[in-house]
Design an enzyme around this catalytic site. Sequence first.
Site, PDB file in Angstrom:
ATOM      1  N   CYS A  84       0.835  -1.204   0.000  1.00  0.00           N
ATOM      2  CA  CYS A  84       0.000   0.000   0.000  1.00  0.00           C
ATOM      3  C   CYS A  84       0.860   1.240   0.000  1.00  0.00           C
ATOM      4  O   CYS A  84       1.728   1.397   0.844  1.00  0.00           O
ATOM      5  CB  CYS A  84      -0.926  -0.006   1.214  1.00  0.00           C
ATOM      6  SG  CYS A  84      -1.923   1.477   1.371  1.00  0.00           S
ATOM      7  N   GLY A  85       0.589   2.148  -0.924  1.00  0.00           N
ATOM      8  CA  GLY A  85       1.357   3.379  -0.999  1.00  0.00           C
ATOM      9  C   GLY A  85       0.787   4.508  -0.182  1.00  0.00           C
ATOM     10  O   GLY A  85       1.440   5.529   0.024  1.00  0.00           O
TER      11      GLY A  85
END
Length: 271
Positions: free
Chosen positions: A109-110
Amino acid sequence: MSRSAIAPRPAVQWRADQAARPFERITPRETAVGLSFDGRPHTVLMATPENLGELALGFVVTEGVAKAGDVTAVSIKEEEQGVLVDVAFAPGVLARKARPRNLEGRSSCGLCGVQRLADAVRPLPAVEEGVCIRHEAIPIALAALEEQQALGRLTRATHAAAFFTPEAELVLVREDVGRHNALDKLAGAMARDGIDAASGFVVVTSRCSFEMVEKTARMGCPILVAVSAPTDLAVAKADEAGITLVALARSDGHAVFAGGKRLIEAQAELV
């Protein structure tokens, strides 16, 4: 690839037509990396523990915190729980406040822990015209990248991000358990080496979510090629930033979702 990036793990191999057997699998390490700015903690990333200076510098660039030239030093300190990485800025530099987070940034997840919608989907800078490439350059780049994914070939559990010249010559490649981390490491290495992101194109071995487009835009790169499919928002953001977005890239073809004007048709070259 350093030895710190991998670890052997015992497992049991099961097959429907064979007896179970023990074997050893090489796995990529996933380590907590605490990132701070001028000594002030910001976030914790789950990343492969190599090229961490590049990861921090790339994060500064692709998150729009500051310019690469505003960074004076990156210090790395190993702790029992993980690795602490601190980015020091030049005196008087008013670094843009990075998106506040209250969770760790997981490898998948960014935007983990971003607290406000306005921070999650921000306006993007417009990318300059940049280079054009031939369609045929894309499968050449994919083949070259496959050969250089040492960690991925060994573990089959990591992503890669690479930068190529318009002629599909490989310039740099970085790998990580997280697709965002791989791209940040690439951005940091390019900023450190003074490589103009507008002079070529980026290839990522992952799906193309909108934050991958965002990071590419903030690097100033005009063309992003992804092995997997894009999201609807990724296409919209590519249009917004003026980025050429190519996805579903394979050896026998690819799909152009935005900015097709930078891709040169073979027929046009003969006219």
